[in-house]
Scaffold this active site. Structure first.
Site, PDB file in Angstrom:
ATOM      1  CD  GLU A 165      -3.532  -1.078   1.711  1.00 40.72           C
ATOM      2  OE1 GLU A 165      -2.886  -0.340   3.203  1.00 40.72           O
ATOM      3  OE2 GLU A 165      -3.816  -1.369   2.287  1.00 40.72           O
ATOM      4  CD  GLU A 188      -3.618  -6.035   2.328  1.00 38.65           C
ATOM      5  OE1 GLU A 188      -4.389  -4.929   2.919  1.00 38.65           O
ATOM      6  OE2 GLU A 188      -2.706  -5.629   2.743  1.00 38.65           O
TER       7      GLU A 188
END
Ligand code: BGP
Length: 478
Positions: free
Chosen positions: A183, A377
């Site tokens: 991220e 995810e």
């Protein structure tokens, strides 16, 4: 792939975790302190994640969930046996930089740290589970924060390159799937959690963050270059906290703002996947008088070393508006908040639940990058209450995951190439945003509460057998 198949043969079904959220043993076998070891539970956490931290030492009066987490460092063989029982084809994990280089710039790596991950990969390979390795899932050695200001400093570029090369050399016969920064866009929203950046009031926030972003982007390209040289055939990707931003109305101003919000995140992936800074970024730097220092060779390095696949997390879509009244209707979400979407329900933590948004986001990423996608995810954080027999019938999690996996199969039918799906938190782990154990994602329950009480015993939830069947049937059971 025949038309009626929902998922390609060899689809990498599995689960994903992060070192700081599972391992514990935060100073064991020579490991150094990391930024995430300084995140306590409670009201202070958010401010510290945002970069406002008073001390780079844990406060004895606070509880730090990463210090013990779920003790995966000692329990990994038992946990991997459970993942194997579910039939995992892959398992995404991260390596803690400070297990390998406790101070970040040690001349020699810490052999005990290298050996731990060697043993972990051996355990996965014993069960035919493909390791998918995140080189940095938020962890930064505190010593690098203390001495150089973490990613504010160009020094971290070569230190990260040395760290990456150490991993590639050591694990070249065991690990074929890598990704650089988890991220990477988190840096803009939670600078200390995402990149160990401490902010002070008089600094120009955008100047600091976009200079740090440039350092991470150059470091990422150097890691891509080294990975391709050391492990021919390996796949190395980037990783984006994704989730399309919807315009709240058809007002062109709202549409423009929604596109601008998505570009804030796409900026990183545009550089990592297309190899050049996009024009809208150059305009943003100019409009905000940012002077991003680039060194000779940076441009060529970025251009010649782009990623092989686009890894991303999807939990929710987002909504934005230019109307101040509408903007007041905020709800939370992974990393960035959002206006409440009147067409979608929310989780117990206020995260929007939008499976169609998963199909939209996957199509959006495929259209933009035309590179294989890897969903690394996705999952539902929920309060799982064992019943009087200790069972957890997490039908709500099965519903969330079914809806999202069906949406993902629709995206594949749309022509989107997706190579795998590692659901977030296949076992209950520490929540990144809140530090809670109460926010559970797993198919496997861990007996531990928000304050660290409990036996750490593992037990299967109803979703354990459900996911096992999804994998066994390669998604046909959905
Ligand atoms: C992402 C992180 C993961 C994970 C996930 C779920 O930002 O990559 O580390 O934590 O969010 O969020 P949370 O744990 O806050 O529920």
């Amino acid at each position: 792939m025949e038309n009626n198949k929902r998922f390609p043969e060899g689809f990498l079904w599995g689960g994903a975790v992060a070192a700081n959220q599972v391992e514990g043993a935060y100073l064991e076998d020579g490991k150094g302190l990391t930024n995430v070891d300084l995140l306590p539970t409670g009201p202070e956490r958010r401010k510290i994640m945002e970069g406002y931290i008073q001390s780079l030492k844990p406060d004895s009066g606070d509880f730090y969930p990463s210090h013990e987490a779920i003790d995966f460092y000692h329990a990994y063989k038992e946990d991997i046996a459970l993942f194997a029982e579910m039939g995992f084809k892959s398992f995404r994990l991260s390596i803690s930089w400070a297990r390998i280089f406790p101070n970040g710039d040690d001349v020699e790596p810490n052999e005990a740290g290298l050996q731990f991950y060697d043993d972990l990969f051996d355990e996965l390979l014993k069960h035919d589970i493909e390791p998918v390795v995140t080189i940095a899932h938020f962890d930064v050695p505190v010593s690098l924060i203390d001495r150089f200001g973490s990613w504010k400093s160009r020094k971290l570029v070569n230190l990260f390159e040395k760290y990456s090369i150490t991993l590639f050399e050591r694990y070249k016969n065991k690990v074929k799937y890598w990704m650089t920064f988890n991220e990477i866009n988190m840096l803009l929203h939670l600078p200390f959690m995402g990149a160990g950046i401490v902010l002070d009031e008089e600094e120009n926030r955008n100047q600091v963050l976009y200079q740090a972003a440039h350092h991470q982007l150059v470091a990422s390209a150097k890691a891509v270059k080294a990975c391709h040289e050391i492990i021919p055939g390996a796949q190395i990707g980037c990783m984006l906290a994704a989730g399309m931003t919807y315009a709240y109305t058809s007002n062109p101003e709202d549409v423009w703002k929604a596109m601008d919000r998505d570009r804030e995140s796409f900026f990183f992936i545009d550089v990592q996947s297309r190899g050049v800074y996009p024009g809208y970024a150059s305009r943003f730097f100019e409009d905000n008088s940012l002077d991003i220092k680039m060194e000779d060779g940076d441009e060529a390095l970025l251009k010649e070393n782009t990623v092989d696949y686009i890894g991303f997390s999807y939990y929710s879509s987002r909504c934005t508006s230019t109307d101040p009244e509408i903007l007041k209707q905020q709800t939370s979400g992974n990393v960035f908040g959002s206006i409440k979407n009147p067409y979608a329900r929310v989780s117990e933590w206020g995260w929007t639940i939008d499976p169609k948004g998963f199909r939209i986001t996957a199509n959006q990423l495929w259209d933009r990058y035309q590179k294989p996608l890897f969903v690394v995810e996705n999952g539902l954080g929920a309060v799982d209450q064992p019943d009087e027999n200790g069972n957890i019938d997490d039908d709500y999690r099965i519903e969330y995951l079914s809806e999202h996996l069906n949406a993902m199969s629709e995206a594949i039918k749309d022509g989107v190439e997706i190579i795998g799906y590692t659901s977030w938190g296949p076992i209950d782990i520490v929540s990144a945003s809140t530090g809670e154990m109460k926010k559970r994602y797993g198919y496997i329950y861990v007996d531990r509460d928000n304050k660290g009480n409990g036996t750490l015993d593992r037990s299967k939830k109803k979703s354990f057998d459900w996911y096992k069947e999804v994998i066994e049937t390669n998604g046909e059971s959905l």
